[in-house]
Design an enzyme around this catalytic site. Structure first.
Site, PDB file in Angstrom:
ATOM      1  N   PRO A  86      18.311  18.581 -10.862  1.00  0.00           N
ATOM      2  CG  PRO A  86      20.387  17.498 -10.788  1.00  0.00           C
ATOM      3  CD  PRO A  86      19.462  18.325  -9.986  1.00  0.00           C
ATOM      4  CD  GLU A 113      27.099  14.132  -4.367  1.00  0.00           C
ATOM      5  OE1 GLU A 113      27.430  14.626  -5.458  1.00  0.00           O
ATOM      6  OE2 GLU A 113      27.626  14.459  -3.300  1.00  0.00           O
ATOM      7  NE  ARG A 151      13.308  39.031 -20.355  1.00  0.00           N
ATOM      8  CZ  ARG A 151      12.489  38.809 -21.364  1.00  0.00           C
ATOM      9  NH1 ARG A 151      11.602  37.843 -21.334  1.00  0.00           N
ATOM     10  NH2 ARG A 151      12.539  39.575 -22.442  1.00  0.00           N
ATOM     11  CG  ASP A 166      10.505  38.109 -25.259  1.00  0.00           C
ATOM     12  OD1 ASP A 166      10.828  39.265 -25.567  1.00  0.00           O
ATOM     13  OD2 ASP A 166      10.527  37.661 -24.117  1.00  0.00           O
TER      14      ASP A 166
HETATM   15  C1  9D3 Z   1      26.902  13.824  -8.483  1.00  0.00           C
HETATM   16  C2  9D3 Z   1      25.435  13.709  -8.374  1.00  0.00           C
HETATM   17  N1  9D3 Z   1      24.782  13.633  -9.688  1.00  0.00           N
HETATM   18  C3  9D3 Z   1      24.661  12.257 -10.165  1.00  0.00           C
HETATM   19  C4  9D3 Z   1      24.684  12.207 -11.643  1.00  0.00           C
HETATM   20  C5  9D3 Z   1      23.439  14.149  -9.536  1.00  0.00           C
HETATM   21  C6  9D3 Z   1      23.480  15.606  -9.337  1.00  0.00           C
HETATM   22  C7  9D3 Z   1      22.981  16.167  -8.161  1.00  0.00           C
HETATM   23  C8  9D3 Z   1      23.021  17.542  -7.977  1.00  0.00           C
HETATM   24  C9  9D3 Z   1      24.014  16.423 -10.300  1.00  0.00           C
HETATM   25  C10 9D3 Z   1      24.049  17.811 -10.117  1.00  0.00           C
HETATM   26  C11 9D3 Z   1      23.580  18.343  -8.944  1.00  0.00           C
HETATM   27  C12 9D3 Z   1      23.614  19.811  -8.770  1.00  0.00           C
HETATM   28  N2  9D3 Z   1      22.708  20.463  -9.740  1.00  0.00           N
HETATM   29  C13 9D3 Z   1      21.582  21.034  -9.389  1.00  0.00           C
HETATM   30  O1  9D3 Z   1      21.278  21.100  -8.214  1.00  0.00           O
HETATM   31  C14 9D3 Z   1      20.684  21.544 -10.412  1.00  0.00           C
HETATM   32  C15 9D3 Z   1      20.781  21.521 -11.841  1.00  0.00           C
HETATM   33  C16 9D3 Z   1      21.772  21.012 -12.737  1.00  0.00           C
HETATM   34  O2  9D3 Z   1      22.831  20.481 -12.360  1.00  0.00           O
HETATM   35  N3  9D3 Z   1      21.535  21.146 -14.075  1.00  0.00           N
HETATM   36  C17 9D3 Z   1      20.419  21.726 -14.581  1.00  0.00           C
HETATM   37  N4  9D3 Z   1      19.460  22.191 -13.786  1.00  0.00           N
HETATM   38  C18 9D3 Z   1      19.652  22.091 -12.437  1.00  0.00           C
HETATM   39  S1  9D3 Z   1      18.570  22.599 -11.287  1.00  0.00           S
HETATM   40  C19 9D3 Z   1      19.500  22.133 -10.028  1.00  0.00           C
END
Ligand code: 9D3
Length: 248
Positions: A86, A113, A151, A166
């Site tokens: 994220p 996490e 794609r 696109d």
């Molecule tokens: C509870 C932990 N979070 C604190 C706010 C951080 C967190 C870590 C891991 C939140 C989500 C995740 C799991 N998500 C992903 O691994 C992830 C993701 C996403 O949640 N949203 C958008 N793109 C991606 S890419 C990987």
């Protein structure tokens, strides 16, 4: 192109990658996708892949050894190692185009996490997020990256849906589309689409695409690649003129 996906949940990614455009591209040998279970890179009788964080706090962290073993086994000479996280750079069509030019991607799905920071710092080339919403892991994002990239590979799409056509490649939203029947519950199709006048139809589509973009995603017009004619239409829309002013 080769894509390796490292995940604790191979079942989450297997079947979507057997379907539709990506499934067909794999069958035709246009992309070589392999899914790897992270657990198989974990040593010990219990094949542990995660541990609680040093310093306390909740949740679990992916431990470094299995991730390092998987990445080092798979990266090869030309592998680009991408952690789905994220906190990564946002995936856009432009990022997908960049990735599609590489010969080999190694997609690492984060879970829990997060991953041990030493892996992120030393063994990962790039981190990608697919947007600002919370998922439970990198599996769905890895599928999104895989589909967006596949794609774009030469030969994957038929001529009718060439990627250069696109709307996002052009930086605009699509015009409305209709199909049979001509009247559905007394709701009709715009006459112009049934007229057979291909010049007029092309112009209608161009104007409707600009109007929809102006209405819903005006931010896209800042960076869209517009002809002088299209720029004039956008100026008109900005002054409050309706799209019909530009059509006949
Ligand atoms: C509870 C932990 N979070 C604190 C706010 C951080 C967190 C870590 C891991 C939140 C989500 C995740 C799991 N998500 C992903 O691994 C992830 C993701 C996403 O949640 N949203 C958008 N793109 C991606 S890419 C990987």
């Amino acid at each position: 192109m080769k894509i390796d996906i490292i995940t604790l949940f191979p079942g989450m990614v297997e079947s979507p990658l057997r379907e539709s455009i990506v499934g067909r591209a794999r069958q035709r040998g246009l992309v070589d996708i392999t899914i790897h279970n992270l657990r198989e890179f974990a040593g010990g009788r219990h094949q542990v892949t995660d541990e609680p964080p040093f310093g306390g706090g909740g949740g679990m962290i992916l431990k470094p050894e299995p991730l390092a073993a998987a990445i080092e086994d798979l990266r090869g000479a030309e592998g680009r190692v991408i952690l789905l996280d994220p906190a990564g750079r946002r995936l856009t069509q432009q990022v997908a185009c960049e990735l599609a030019r590489r010969p080999h991607l190694v997609l690492v799905c984060g879970r829990y996490e997060g991953v041990d920071e030493r892996v992120r710092e030393r063994l990962v080339d790039e981190e990608l997020s697919i947007g600002d919403y919370v998922l439970t892991g990198g599996e769905l994002p890895a599928l999104v990256v895989t589909e967006a990239v596949t794609r774009l590979l030469p030969g994957v799409l038929g001529h009718e849906a060439a990627p250069a056509q696109d709307s996002f490649a052009q930086g605009l939203l699509e015009h409305p589309q209709y199909t049979r029947p001509e009247v559905f519950r007394e709701w009709t199709v715009p006459d112009i689409l049934l007229s057979g006048d291909h010049g007029k139809i092309a112009r209608w589509r161009q104007v409707m695409s600009l109007a929809r973009t102006w209405q819903r995603r005006p931010d896209l017009l800042e960076t869209a690649d517009l002809s002088p004619q299209e720029q004039k239409w956008v100026d008109g829309l900005r002054q409050g003129r309706p799209p019909s002013d530009f059509i006949d």
